[in-house]
Design a protein around this motif. Sequence first.
Motif, PDB file in Angstrom:
ATOM      1  N   ARG A 144       0.850  -1.191   0.000  1.00  0.00           N
ATOM      2  CA  ARG A 144       0.000   0.000   0.000  1.00  0.00           C
ATOM      3  C   ARG A 144       0.885   1.240   0.000  1.00  0.00           C
ATOM      4  O   ARG A 144       2.097   1.152   0.288  1.00  0.00           O
ATOM      5  N   VAL A 145       0.292   2.388  -0.283  1.00  0.00           N
ATOM      6  CA  VAL A 145       1.004   3.667  -0.260  1.00  0.00           C
ATOM      7  C   VAL A 145       0.291   4.594   0.717  1.00  0.00           C
ATOM      8  O   VAL A 145      -0.932   4.780   0.636  1.00  0.00           O
ATOM      9  N   LEU A 146       1.048   5.166   1.664  1.00  0.00           N
ATOM     10  CA  LEU A 146       0.518   6.141   2.605  1.00  0.00           C
ATOM     11  C   LEU A 146       1.270   7.454   2.425  1.00  0.00           C
ATOM     12  O   LEU A 146       2.505   7.469   2.395  1.00  0.00           O
ATOM     13  N   VAL A 159       1.804   7.655  -8.042  1.00  0.00           N
ATOM     14  CA  VAL A 159       2.796   6.657  -7.625  1.00  0.00           C
ATOM     15  C   VAL A 159       2.615   5.413  -8.484  1.00  0.00           C
ATOM     16  O   VAL A 159       1.502   4.885  -8.600  1.00  0.00           O
ATOM     17  N   ARG A 160       3.705   4.965  -9.087  1.00  0.00           N
ATOM     18  CA  ARG A 160       3.681   3.738  -9.891  1.00  0.00           C
ATOM     19  C   ARG A 160       4.676   2.738  -9.317  1.00  0.00           C
ATOM     20  O   ARG A 160       5.862   3.042  -9.164  1.00  0.00           O
ATOM     21  N   ILE A 161       4.198   1.555  -9.001  1.00  0.00           N
ATOM     22  CA  ILE A 161       5.041   0.458  -8.518  1.00  0.00           C
ATOM     23  C   ILE A 161       5.076  -0.566  -9.643  1.00  0.00           C
ATOM     24  O   ILE A 161       4.051  -1.175  -9.965  1.00  0.00           O
ATOM     25  N   VAL A 223       4.553   1.541   1.548  1.00  0.00           N
ATOM     26  CA  VAL A 223       5.378   2.573   0.933  1.00  0.00           C
ATOM     27  C   VAL A 223       4.915   3.893   1.537  1.00  0.00           C
ATOM     28  O   VAL A 223       3.741   4.259   1.439  1.00  0.00           O
ATOM     29  N   ILE A 224       5.837   4.609   2.189  1.00  0.00           N
ATOM     30  CA  ILE A 224       5.470   5.822   2.914  1.00  0.00           C
ATOM     31  C   ILE A 224       6.181   7.016   2.289  1.00  0.00           C
ATOM     32  O   ILE A 224       7.410   7.028   2.169  1.00  0.00           O
ATOM     33  N   PHE A 244      10.332   2.331   2.563  1.00  0.00           N
ATOM     34  CA  PHE A 244       9.771   1.013   2.258  1.00  0.00           C
ATOM     35  C   PHE A 244       9.795   0.202   3.541  1.00  0.00           C
ATOM     36  O   PHE A 244      10.849  -0.204   4.007  1.00  0.00           O
ATOM     37  N   SER A 245       8.619   0.022   4.148  1.00  0.00           N
ATOM     38  CA  SER A 245       8.525  -0.573   5.466  1.00  0.00           C
ATOM     39  C   SER A 245       7.886  -1.955   5.396  1.00  0.00           C
ATOM     40  O   SER A 245       6.806  -2.121   4.830  1.00  0.00           O
ATOM     41  N   THR A 246       8.556  -2.960   5.981  1.00  0.00           N
ATOM     42  CA  THR A 246       8.046  -4.314   5.985  1.00  0.00           C
ATOM     43  C   THR A 246       7.213  -4.558   7.232  1.00  0.00           C
ATOM     44  O   THR A 246       7.688  -4.377   8.352  1.00  0.00           O
ATOM     45  N   LEU A 247       5.961  -4.975   7.049  1.00  0.00           N
ATOM     46  CA  LEU A 247       5.075  -5.239   8.181  1.00  0.00           C
ATOM     47  C   LEU A 247       5.047  -6.714   8.542  1.00  0.00           C
ATOM     48  O   LEU A 247       4.855  -7.079   9.700  1.00  0.00           O
TER      49      LEU A 247
END
Length: 248
Positions: A144-146, A159-161, A223-224, A244-247
């Motif tokens: 997700r993107v925040l 935003v493009r991933i 993705v922050i 880029f944060s891994t949950l």
Amino acid sequence: MKAILNTILILLLGLTACTKVVDGSSTSTSTGTGTGTGTTTGTTTGTANIRFYNVMDYGNVNVTLDGIGQGDVAIYYSTAYKQVAAGSRNIKVTFGGNTIVDVYVDVLSDKYYSCFIYRVGYNWRISLVTDDLTTPAAGKAGIRVLDFRTQAYFNYVNVRIISVGLDQLDYTNRNFLDHLSYDTYTTFKQVAAGTYDINVFNDSTNLSKKTGVTLGNGKIYSVILMTPADLTAAAALYYINIDFSTLK
């Protein structure tokens, strides 16, 4: 006219945050409910899990959860999940020796939350977002993107991933705290596991890029987007930090 429109947009963001964001200051203690989405149900009995994320670049903040110190949370850094009893929980944040947030939030059992610490103007706040950690389908990753670009105001971005030949995920017209208005932004979308590039751009310019990001099979990520607090909105648009944060 442009100045008037910008002022209107700022006021709208402020009104949205008032209804959706838990707010607190060093001079008062208030109560509120964190917001977010997720498919996991829960009750006010049992346990919940909260992780803390400092999205500001002022320096370390210190977090206390129900009177128990959680230590410092560094710039652009997330803690591990902390288990707490479900129900109304107290979150206190200090910075530079001063209490900047002191609020109560409601959390449900069997749920996971990310608590983002940020500042708008001189007001420190938190945004409590639900993390649905349901394992993605085989061969997939969740993402997700925040948008926590505190200097964004009226600056919308796309935003493009993308992984060429594999998968592509597009977000259009993202803006500061837009997950407060659109709960779908807090959910994780599934893409094929693999190596991706993350591109942030507007109609005329490529603004920021993060390359070679690995999305692992069965993993979940946020993705922050963040910006330096000491820049104007116009300048900060060109200094977007992609974390880029891994949950899971």
